[in-house]
Each structure stands twice: as structure tokens, then as C-alpha cells.
Motif scaffolding. Structure first.
Motif, PDB file in Angstrom:
ATOM      1  N   LEU A 107       0.830  -1.195   0.000  1.00  0.00           N
ATOM      2  CA  LEU A 107       0.000   0.000   0.000  1.00  0.00           C
ATOM      3  C   LEU A 107       0.872   1.256   0.000  1.00  0.00           C
ATOM      4  O   LEU A 107       2.059   1.188   0.310  1.00  0.00           O
ATOM      5  N   LEU A 192      -3.656   0.576  -3.456  1.00  0.00           N
ATOM      6  CA  LEU A 192      -4.670  -0.068  -2.634  1.00  0.00           C
ATOM      7  C   LEU A 192      -5.059  -1.367  -3.326  1.00  0.00           C
ATOM      8  O   LEU A 192      -5.148  -1.410  -4.547  1.00  0.00           O
ATOM      9  N   ILE A 194      -7.703  -2.674  -3.726  1.00  0.00           N
ATOM     10  CA  ILE A 194      -8.985  -2.671  -4.447  1.00  0.00           C
ATOM     11  C   ILE A 194      -8.911  -1.830  -5.719  1.00  0.00           C
ATOM     12  O   ILE A 194      -9.896  -1.687  -6.430  1.00  0.00           O
ATOM     13  N   THR A 222      -0.885  -1.649  10.750  1.00  0.00           N
ATOM     14  CA  THR A 222      -2.106  -1.952  10.009  1.00  0.00           C
ATOM     15  C   THR A 222      -3.155  -2.614  10.906  1.00  0.00           C
ATOM     16  O   THR A 222      -2.828  -3.419  11.766  1.00  0.00           O
ATOM     17  N   GLY A 223      -4.399  -2.274  10.661  1.00  0.00           N
ATOM     18  CA  GLY A 223      -5.487  -2.801  11.474  1.00  0.00           C
ATOM     19  C   GLY A 223      -6.145  -4.026  10.858  1.00  0.00           C
ATOM     20  O   GLY A 223      -5.490  -4.846  10.221  1.00  0.00           O
ATOM     21  N   GLU A 225      -7.845  -4.459   8.324  1.00  0.00           N
ATOM     22  CA  GLU A 225      -7.778  -4.563   6.872  1.00  0.00           C
ATOM     23  C   GLU A 225      -6.606  -5.429   6.402  1.00  0.00           C
ATOM     24  O   GLU A 225      -6.571  -5.872   5.244  1.00  0.00           O
TER      25      GLU A 225
ATOM     26  N   THR B 230      -6.002   2.899   7.348  1.00  0.00           N
ATOM     27  CA  THR B 230      -5.838   1.444   7.411  1.00  0.00           C
ATOM     28  C   THR B 230      -5.118   1.033   8.696  1.00  0.00           C
ATOM     29  O   THR B 230      -4.981  -0.147   8.975  1.00  0.00           O
ATOM     30  N   LYS B 255      -6.369   7.823   3.068  1.00  0.00           N
ATOM     31  CA  LYS B 255      -6.527   6.500   2.462  1.00  0.00           C
ATOM     32  C   LYS B 255      -7.891   5.891   2.786  1.00  0.00           C
ATOM     33  O   LYS B 255      -8.022   4.699   3.033  1.00  0.00           O
ATOM     34  N   ASP B 257     -10.300   5.929   0.722  1.00  0.00           N
ATOM     35  CA  ASP B 257     -10.933   5.386  -0.473  1.00  0.00           C
ATOM     36  C   ASP B 257     -10.860   3.873  -0.359  1.00  0.00           C
ATOM     37  O   ASP B 257      -9.892   3.330   0.152  1.00  0.00           O
ATOM     38  N   GLY B 258     -11.891   3.208  -0.823  1.00  0.00           N
ATOM     39  CA  GLY B 258     -11.857   1.761  -0.721  1.00  0.00           C
ATOM     40  C   GLY B 258     -12.841   1.260   0.298  1.00  0.00           C
ATOM     41  O   GLY B 258     -13.860   1.878   0.553  1.00  0.00           O
ATOM     42  N   THR B 259     -12.531   0.122   0.878  1.00  0.00           N
ATOM     43  CA  THR B 259     -13.465  -0.545   1.775  1.00  0.00           C
ATOM     44  C   THR B 259     -13.682   0.266   3.040  1.00  0.00           C
ATOM     45  O   THR B 259     -12.839   1.054   3.423  1.00  0.00           O
ATOM     46  N   LYS B 261     -13.444   1.572   6.483  1.00  0.00           N
ATOM     47  CA  LYS B 261     -12.453   1.413   7.514  1.00  0.00           C
ATOM     48  C   LYS B 261     -12.308   2.754   8.196  1.00  0.00           C
ATOM     49  O   LYS B 261     -13.089   3.645   7.972  1.00  0.00           O
ATOM     50  N   GLU B 283      -5.922   9.722  -4.725  1.00  0.00           N
ATOM     51  CA  GLU B 283      -4.595  10.242  -4.996  1.00  0.00           C
ATOM     52  C   GLU B 283      -4.612  11.549  -5.750  1.00  0.00           C
ATOM     53  O   GLU B 283      -3.583  12.169  -5.953  1.00  0.00           O
TER      54      GLU B 283
END
Lengths: 445, 302
Positions: A107, A192, A194, A222-223, A225, B230, B255, B257-259, B261, B283
Motif C-alpha cells: 500500500l 490499494l 482494491i 495496520t489494522g 484490513e 488502514t 486513504k 478510499d476503498g473498503t 475502515k 490520490e
């Protein structure tokens, strides 16, 4: 508040009758605490669930009966299972015809570029001839960053403008062959998991360069995810290992467990600082202890051992715990701290010590240190052992002898008394006593 | 392992989406509560904050006689939102010019996205008519200054920089002088990434903070901490560490964007009382939005 899992479990088992045998309920009570500890360490929820099921299976039954105390038994099983999950640290597999390619993925902000330079230095020290490849064309100045780092460690950096990353990587290999370089480290852009377009790009890079190693560079902080990150990268580009970065912070690093659990690939390195040589092999036992909040006692011991011999360490520890602490010790401690880096950093490796260290290690600059040293060295041995005997006349003499002032000397004495008080508190703290016991047991014979 | 992987694949769907599915159905059961806890934990909300949220929800459910899950759903959203809005001074930095020179200090751990966020922030303010100047005080990381300068060129905002490995405090001072000279009304100060546990680096940050405070009345007017969404529970430790050193006034969550969190925002707001001011969602230079608690909570439920 309980600082460590060990404390928590102790509290639970203290409440139970001294049966010496664990019932299912006892184990479940203990595992509830283990669960919280793992979750607080950022281990993924599902991974925790799976993990606890395995521990439970082992804990309820014969193994527990044989153990000395129930708390130790559970901790031991949890620790062993953690070790099993974390696996052994892996080595880089760079056999075969050169040039061998290492592809770094991850990432944004996980530390790929810095890690690439660290890896290059590590390999160069092993006699390899690495080439760094700047395949991050997106982040402003990413190429320049790698070039600057390459210059610092004296490793060539391959970069091309106006080319797509898969082409850059492929051209780099040609370059490596021409220059007789045997390892190619490809630093890719952060992405990322995704981001479909970017994931396709990294697949293309992989197809072009056929890497021997595909390493996921992941932030230790990092958590939850972490599972999805590791799982997706693994599925798309087939990881061969993990590098955990920013391990020098106070993150518990539970993400490592999550990522191991989903990918089954070994953790190959830990990045432990901002300097280019801060790359260490992975020790599962240390990370396990850290995740459980047992403190990184082994690292502490090792760090200390590098700097002063065992006997000295033992003496220092004993003094620490017997509160026989005079100005000689104070000076010795300051000198030690100067050699090892801040005492605070060391003690921070131990659980529950943060508050203590804040008060214990006053900011001593190099200049201040010299003055303190001069003052203490201007005292007679008797004065050093018993600072209470310092009357006004003695103080004037010491100040004159060391080129300082009586005010400074008084300040030093105040600091010393604070430290002394802290030492006394530590020595009466049962947890510290246990820890010393632990330290001594773990010392190699 | 296969079963674990499958389970993990299933969790990839929106955690909070599942809350909705769950809550949308029927009467509240013991399972309802268990699942709620699971969902909070999986979104990085953290054990302490999750427990607190659920206890409060329990109390309200009891006191208000809530039996239907739909109603619990609404109350839950309300609680989540209330937690995010609980910090005092929860209003984000205004884009209106309120003083001669406003100073924003941006801090954070390595790789959290400070430099990119600063570029976005500068653009955001510039779009709203502010005259912005950037100070590149990350003199440590290789090419960090260049990274900010490239952004500066792209958006047309001047960047004040010093020599590599120079004193960041000196760069900050120069930048303030430059800001006055050029009649800029907003100075955004980029700093080197540092782990909050690094004592010496935190001292260095204090110094930059001190330089700004002496150079401009009441500066820095905002100290924004950049946090990687994240990140897990360590983000709380980061917020605590930086707040102790330089008094963080707000957070930029990057960050995102995405799932779904960034649940750690709840812990930061709830435990430390630090508001989230901006979120980074991509970005591109426009990918910065002022934080909207209601929208944030809603998006978690989508």
C-alpha cells in the motif's frame, strides 16, 4: 488498567479457587482476556476466533493438568500457538541463474522505497551486486527518493522517464545483465488492493520480470484490513514473503498474525528504523511476546548484552531491584544510557513501563552529561555513596572543582533523588520482580 | 485453511452493511449484540470504544424500551455520530481569512500521507481564495522536499525549503518571514514523518512548534495529525503521543478510499476528544473533503 495479558490472566486466576486444574469455564474466562489482548493488538477478528478455537482445544484437557499454575499453562499454550501461527522467519531465496529479481509490493506509505534501499544494502553486505529499480512513476519525487538512497548506500539505481512500469522493470533486467549485477530489486508504486487498474499493472510487472521473490511490504500498525490486503496481493501476484515495517514504534503488530494466517508465507524481515541499516531478521518469539503484551524482554537483554557484559547487566539489574542506588550508580547508568541510546527506549520495550521511563530518564543532553559527570567525579567516594553528607562547604568545593555552580549541583541532587525514589518503587513492584526472574531464566548459560 | 479464507472473503463485504442487514430484520436478541460487537471490532473501532458504545446502546435500549432492531439501528447511528461530534471545537479550520497570517502545522508518523494531504489542503484553501505558502520542513527523508515542490508547482503554490538535513526549525522560521513578505495569509508547514515513540524526533517537532509560536501570534493555529485509515489501534497511541508533544487540534484521516475502515476515528474522538477535520479519499489533488460526521456514519452503513 491491566497492562499486559499476563497481568489480566493473573487477576482471573487469583479469583479462582486453588484447584490446580482448569475447568472449561476457567479456560473460557482466560480466553476472553486473550481475545481482548489479540484484538487490541490488531489481529483480525476472524483470525482471533480461529486461533482461540485451537487454543481452547489444547487447553481444556490433559496438558493443563500437568502444569504448575493455571495462568502459566494458558499463557504457554497461547504463546506456542502464536509461534506456530507466526512460523519461522524466512530467508530470501536467491539461488539460480542471475540476475534474480525481488519485487516489492504494498500500500501507499507502507515503506517500500526505504525498504528497497535497506534490502539492497543488506544484500550488498552479503557480497551480492544489487540494482535498484524505480518503478514508481506516480508519486512525485519517488524516483528521486530512490536515487538519493541509492547514492547513500552506493547501489546503482535504474530509472527511465516516459516508460510504463512493466517496461521499466524489464529494461532494468537487461541493464543488470549488461552490468553483471546479480540481484534486481524492483520498487513499485503504492497501491490499494482494491484499485483494479493498479493491481493489473503489478500483475504485468510480475509477468515481465518473473521474480524469485515477491515481498509484501506492510506497516506493522495496520489494522483489521491487513487480511484483505495480504489476501488480495497474494491472490493477484503470489507472495513469497512479508516484510513488516515501522516495527520500532509501539504497535503490537497483530497484523503480522492476520497476514500470516491468510497467506501462509513467511515473514522475512522487520524494518526497525529510519536508517538504511535498520533491517532485521524476523524472530517469531519476540513478536509473539509483543503481541501478547509481554514486552520484548529478549530484545532488551540482547541490546544490553551488546553493550556491556552479562555480569555488569546482572549487577545493574540487582542494584535496580535492591534499591541500593547511589551517585556512582546514577553516573554508571547515565554512562550506560549514553552507550545504548535512551534508557526510555530500552525500558519501553518492557510492558507497563512507559510512565516510569518518562520520569526516570530526564532529558540529558551531551553537554549536560559532561557537567554531571564532572560534578560526580569531583566528589569523594564517601560523598558519592552518601550524598546526604554534602553540606554547603562540600558543595562549594565540588562546584569549584568541576567548574559548575552550587545551583547546578543541587539540581543534580534533586534529579538523583527522584531517580532513587523511582528505583525504590520499582524494587517493591512484584511485576518487576517477576520480570527479573524471567530475565535471569532466559539468559543463556 | 480453506474455511478460514472463505470466512475472510465473506468479511470483505461492508461490515456495517451487515449491521443494516442484521438490524433491518426483527426483534433484538442476544445475537444482535454479539454481532454488533463483532462489526465494530472489525472496523478497527477498538475494544474499549466498542464496549463503551455498546454499553450506552444497552442503557438506551433499556431506558427507552427499544425492542425492534430497526429502532436500535437509528439509535446506534445517532450514538456513533454523537461520539464523532463529541470533541469540543469540533468545527474544522475555516477557509475564511480570520487573521493576517494563519499557520497550520501538519504532523504524523512515516507514510501516513502528510505531504500529499498538504498538497490537497493547499489546493483546497487556494480554491477558496486564500493565498497559501508551503514550508517543506521534512529535511530528513530523501526527496521529501522535492515531492512537496513538485506538488507546489502543479498547484501554483510557492514552497519554502531549506538544505537537506538542515534544521526544520530554521526552515519554519524562514517560511514565516517569507509568508509575511509575500503577504500570504495561510502557511502550511510539512514536517518529517516520525513515530510518536521517538523521543528525540518529538523534541525536534516541539522545537518547530515553538519557532512558529514565537514567530506568529498564537501559532500554529491548527495542528493537524495525519492518520492512515488502514491503521489499527496504534492510531490512538499516535494521536496521544503527538497531542502530548504539540497539542493536536484535529485529524486528517487518509486513504479512506476503498473498503469501509477508519473506525479508529471513533476511538480518537471518543477517548482523546480530538475531532476529525478532513478525510483523504484518493490520490488526486481534489481528493480531500471536510469531515462530515453524519455522512461518515451513513457511509459506514452503506
Amino acid at each position: 488498567m491491566f497492562d499486559t495479558l499476563t497481568d489480566r490472566l493473573q487477576a482471573i486466576f487469583d479469583k479462582l479457587s486453588k484447584r490446580g486444574v482448569l475447568t472449561e469455564q476457567d479456560v473460557d474466562a482466560a480466553l476472553r482476556e486473550v481475545r481482548v489482548a489479540l484484538l487490541e493488538a490488531d489481529v483480525n477478528f476472524r483470525v482471533v476466533k480461529d486461533f482461540l478455537a485451537r487454543v481452547r482445544e489444547r487447553a481444556v484437557g490433559a496438558e493443563v493438568h500437568r502444569s504448575l499454575t493455571p495462568g502459566q499453562a494458558v499463557i504457554k499454550i497461547v504463546h506456542e500457538e502464536l509461534l506456530a501461527t507466526l512460523g519461522e522467519g524466512g530467508k530470501l531465496d536467491l539461488g539460480g541463474p542471475p540476475p534474480r529479481v525481488i519485487l516489492l509490493v504494498g500500500l501507499q506509505g507502507s515503506g517500500k522505497t526505504t525498504t528497497a534501499a535497506k534490502l539492497a544494502l543488506h544484500l550488498r553486505k552479503q557480497g551480492r551486486r544489487p540494482l535498484l529499480v524505480a518503478a514508481d512513476i506516480y508519486r512525485p519525487a519517488a524516483v528521486l527518493q530512490l536515487q538519493t538512497l541509492g547514492k547513500q548506500i552506493n547501489v546503482p539505481v535504474f530509472a527511465e522517464s516516459d516508460q510504463a512500469p512493466p517496461d521499466i522493470a524489464q529494461h532494468a533486467i537487461r541493464q543488470a545483465v549488461q552490468s553483471a549485477l546479480d540481484v534486481v530489486i524492483v520498487d513499485t508504486a503504492g497501491r490499494l488492493q482494491i484499485d483494479e487498474a493498479m493491481m493489473q499493472e503489478v500483475e504485468q510487472i510480475k509477468a515481465r520480470v518473473r521474480p524469485a521473490e515477491v515481498l509484501l511490504v506492510a506497516d506493522a500498525m495496520t489494522g483489521q484490513e491487513a487480511v484483505n490486503i495480504a489476501d488480495t496481493f497474494n491472490k493477484r501476484v503470489g507472495l513469497t514473503g512479508l516484510i513488516l515495517t515501522k516495527v520500532d514504534g509501539d504497535a503490537r503488530g497483530g497484523a503480522a498474525i492476520s497476514m500470516r494466517a491468510v497467506t501462509q508465507v513467511p515473514i522475512k524481515f522487520l524494518a526497525t528504523g529510519e536508517k538504511v541499516d535498520a533491517l532485521e531478521p524476523f524472530h517469531p518469539d519476540r513478536l509473539a511476546s509483543r503481541i501478547l503484551g509481554m514486552g520484548d524482554v529478549l530484545t532488551l537483554i540482547e541490546k544490553a548484552q551488546q553493550q556491556f557484559d552479562e555480569q555488569q547487566a546482572l549487577d545493574a539489574a540487582e542494584k535496580l531491584f535492591n534499591a541500593r542506588f547511589d551517585l556512582e550508580d546514577f553516573l554508571a547508568q547515565l554512562r550506560m544510557v549514553r552507550k545504548m541510546g535512551p534508557l526510555g527506549e530500552l525500558l519501553n520495550l518492557l510492558p507497563g513501563m512507559r510512565e516510569v521511563t518518562r520520569q526516570l530518564s530526564p532529558d540529558v543532553t551531551e553537554r549536560q552529561f559532561k557537567r554531571i559527570e564532572a560534578m560526580i567525579c569531583s566528589m569523594t567516594p564517601a560523598e558519592r555513596h552518601n550524598p546526604d553528607m554534602l553540606n554547603a562547604s562540600r558543595k562549594r568545593r565540588i562546584a569549584a572543582g568541576s567548574g559548575t555552580t552550587v545551583q547546578e549541583l543541587n539540581q543534580l541532587l534533586r534529579n538523583f533523588r527522584e531517580a532513587q525514589k523511582m528505583m525504590k518503587q520499582l524494587s517493591t513492584n512484584p511485576r518487576m520482580r517477576t520480570m527479573l526472574g524471567l530475565v535471569q531464566r532466559r539468559r543463556p548459560r | 485453511m480453506a474455511s478460514l479464507r472463505e470466512t475472510l472473503a465473506r468479511t470483505r463485504q461492508s461490515f456495517f452493511g451487515k449491521v443494516q442487514a442484521l438490524l433491518g430484520q426483527s426483534n433484538i436478541t442476544a445475537d444482535t449484540w454479539d454481532t454488533l460487537e463483532t462489526l465494530l471490532l472489525q472496523a478497527d473501532v477498538g475494544v474499549a470504544t466498542s464496549t463503551k458504545l455498546l454499553e450506552r446502546l444497552h442503557q438506551r435500549a433499556k431506558a427507552e424500551g427499544i425492542v425492534r432492531a430497526e429502532r436500535l439501528h437509528e439509535v446506534f447511528k445517532h450514538e456513533l455520530r454523537a461520539l464523532l461530534e463529541s470533541p469540543p471545537h469540533a468545527t474544522p479550520p475555516s477557509w475564511e481569512k480570520t487573521r493576517l497570517l494563519e499557520v497550520i502545522l501538519v504532523v504524523g508518523v512515516n507514510g501516513s500521507g502528510k505531504t500529499t494531504s498538504i498538497a490537497k489542503l493547499a489546493h483546497w484553501y487556494q480554491q477558496r481564495g486564500r493565498k497559501v505558502l508551503l514550508a517543506a520542513c521534512d529535511t530528513f527523508r530523501a526527496a521529501a522536499v522535492d515531492q512537496l515542490q513538485i506538488w507546489g508547482e502543479r498547484i501554483g503554490v510557492p514552497v519554502i525549503a531549506g538544505p537537506p538535513n538542515g534544521d526544520p526549525g530554521a526552515v519554519a522560521f524562514d517560511a514565516v518571514q517569507a509568508a509575511f513578505a509575500r503577504k500570504a495569509d495561510l502557511l502550511i508547514v510539512d514536517t518529517a514523518g516520525r513515530l510518536h515513540t521517538r523521543h528525540n524526533l518529538m523534541q525536534e517537532l516541539r522545537k518547530v512548534h515553538g519557532v512558529l509560536r514565537r514567530a506568529v501570534h498564537e501559532a500554529p493555529h491548527h495542528t493537524l495529525l495525519v492518520i492512515d485509515a488502514t491503521n489499527g489501534q496504534n492510531a490512538v497511541a499516535q494521536a496521544r503521543g503527538f497531542t502530548e508533544a504539540v497539542g493536536v487540534t484535529g485529524v486528517i484521516l487518509t486513504k479512506l478510499d476503498g473498503t469501509p475502515k477508519g473506525g479508529v476515528a471513533f476511538a480518537i474522538a471518543g477517548e482523546l476528544g480530538i475531532p476529525i477535520h478532513f478525510i483523504g479519499v484518493g490520490e488526486q489533488i481534489e481528493d480531500l473533503e471536510p469531515f462530515d460526521a453524519a455522512a461518515f456514519v451513513e457511509s459506514l452503513f452503506e
